[in-house]
Design an enzyme around this catalytic site. Structure first.
Site, PDB file in Angstrom:
ATOM      1  N   LYS A  52      -1.479  -9.300 -61.460  1.00  0.00           N
ATOM      2  CA  LYS A  52      -2.796  -9.338 -60.833  1.00  0.00           C
ATOM      3  C   LYS A  52      -3.849  -8.669 -61.709  1.00  0.00           C
ATOM      4  O   LYS A  52      -4.972  -9.174 -61.850  1.00  0.00           O
ATOM      5  CB  LYS A  52      -2.728  -8.681 -59.446  1.00  0.00           C
ATOM      6  N   GLN A  96       0.028  -3.027 -52.295  1.00  0.00           N
ATOM      7  CA  GLN A  96       1.229  -3.792 -52.618  1.00  0.00           C
ATOM      8  C   GLN A  96       2.376  -3.435 -51.678  1.00  0.00           C
ATOM      9  O   GLN A  96       2.695  -2.263 -51.483  1.00  0.00           O
ATOM     10  CB  GLN A  96       1.639  -3.528 -54.071  1.00  0.00           C
ATOM     11  N   ASP A 119      -6.112  -9.927 -49.248  1.00  0.00           N
ATOM     12  CA  ASP A 119      -4.766 -10.451 -49.002  1.00  0.00           C
ATOM     13  C   ASP A 119      -4.712 -11.272 -47.713  1.00  0.00           C
ATOM     14  O   ASP A 119      -3.755 -12.007 -47.473  1.00  0.00           O
ATOM     15  CB  ASP A 119      -3.755  -9.299 -48.901  1.00  0.00           C
TER      16      ASP A 119
END
Length: 294
Positions: A52, A96, A119
Site C-alpha cells: 500500500k 491493518q 477501507d
C-alpha cells in the site's frame, strides 16, 4: 476459459488515478494522504502494508505509516485514531487487520471517522452502501466489481454464489451483486461453513466468489461448466521448493477448476491487485471530498 488479468487491469486504473492526482494537485495544491496503522510484526500484514505504501508513492500520494508494538493498549490505539481523525491533512486511515487478541477490531473501526474510513468498514459506510448511497466500498469487493466491469461480464439475472460471509468480503459482495446497477442485478446466495449441500449450491452459480479463506477449498466438482469464478482467497501455504518457504494459494483449486470456467482470476495476480487500487481510489475520493464534503 479466459484469465482475468488483475495486474493488467490494475495498471490501467493506476494510470487513471495518477492522472487525477496530478489534476487535483494542479487545481488545489492538495496531495491525497493515506495513513496506515500497523500493530505488531505479522509477516502478512507487513507485506500488505508495504504494498500500500509503495502504491501511494507510485501514484503521487503522500503516505504515513504508524507502527505500534503488539503490547499497545486498545486505549492508546484509539487515541491515535482520534488524533488522525482531527488532522485535516490526513485524508484516509486504515488500521491493518488482524489486531492482537486484546484489541477489539470493531471498537477500532467504529472510532475511525466515516469520512476517513477508506477501507469501508465503518457501520455508516456499510449502511450507506446497502442503501445504495455514496459510500466508501470495501476494497476487495469493489475490486471484484471493477474486474467484472472491465471484462464486460454480464451479471443481470445471473445467479451469484458467495462462499464466505465475512464483513470484509462476503457480506458486502452479496449486497453489491444484488443492487440495481451494473455490475449487479444478480440473484445472490451467500454460503458459509455451516451451509448444507454447499457443493450442490456452488454448482448452480453463474458467478462464483470464493471468499472463505481456506486454500484450494473449491474444487472442480463444485463448479459448473462456463461459470465465472472470482477467487478472493490469499493464503500462505508451506512450500519447501520456494525460497520464502511458502507459496500463495487462493480458495479455488485453480488447475482443475480453470478449464471448466468462462472467466477466472488467478492467485496471485487476480483480485489482490485490484484491492490496493480500490483503496487508492477511495483515498482519492476522500481527498476530493466526493463522498463526505470537507
Amino acid at each position: 476459459m479466459q484469465l482475468i488479468d488483475g495486474k493488467a487491469v490494475a495498471s490501467h486504473f493506476k494510470a487513471q488515478i495518477a492522472e487525477e492526482v496530478q489534476q487535483l494537485k494542479a487545481q488545489s495544491g492538495k496531495t491525497p494522504h493515506l495513513v496506515a496503522i500497523l500493530v505488531g510484526t505479522n509477516g502478512a500484514s507487513e507485506t500488505y502494508v508495504a504494498h500500500k505504501v509503495k502504491a501511494c508513492a507510485e501514484l503521487g500520494f503522500e503516505s504515513t505509516l504508524v507502527r505500534f508494538d503488539e503490547t499497545v493498549t486498545e486505549a492508546e490505539l484509539l487515541d491515535k485514531v482520534r488524533e488522525i481523525n482531527e488532522n485535516p491533512d490526513m485524508d484516509g486511515l486504515i488500521v491493518q487487520l488482524p489486531l492482537p487478541a486484546h484489541i477489539n477490531p470493531d471498537a477500532v473501526m467504529e472510532t475511525i471517522h466515516p469520512a476517513k474510513d477508506v477501507d469501508g468498514f465503518h457501520p455508516i459506510n456499510i449502511g450507506r452502501m446497502a442503501k445504495g448511497l455514496p459510500a466508501y466500498i470495501s476494497a476487495t469487493p469493489q475490486g471484484c466489481l471493477m474486474l467484472l466491469e472491465h471484462y464486460g461480464i454480464e451479471t443481470a439475472g445471473k445467479h451469484c454464489v458467495v462462499v464466505g460471509r465475512s464483513q470484509i468480503v462476503g457480506l458486502p459482495m452479496s449486497i453489491l451483486m444484488q443492487r440495481n446497477t451494473y455490475p449487479g442485478n444478480c440473484t445472490v446466495t451467500i454460503t458459509h461453513s455451516k451451509t448444507k449441500n454447499l457443493a450442490e449450491i456452488c454448482r448452480q452459480a453463474d458467478i462464483l466468489v470464493g471468499a472463505l479463506g481456506r486454500p484450494e477449498f473449491i474444487t472442480a466438482d463444485m463448479v459448473k461448466e462456463g461459470a465465472v469464478v472470482l477467487d478472493v482467497g490469499l493464503e500462505r501455504v508451506p512450500d519447501a521448493t520456494k525460497k520464502s518457504g511458502f507459496s500463495l494459494k487462493g480458495d479455488v483449486k485453480f488447475d482443475e477448476v480453470a478449464p471448466k470456467t468462462s472467466f477466472i482470476t488467478p492467485v496471485p495476480g487476480g483480485v489482490g491487485q485490484m484491492t490496493i487500487i480500490s483503496l487508492m481510489q477511495n483515498t482519492l475520493l476522500a481527498a476530493k471530498g466526493s463522498i463526505y464534503k470537507k
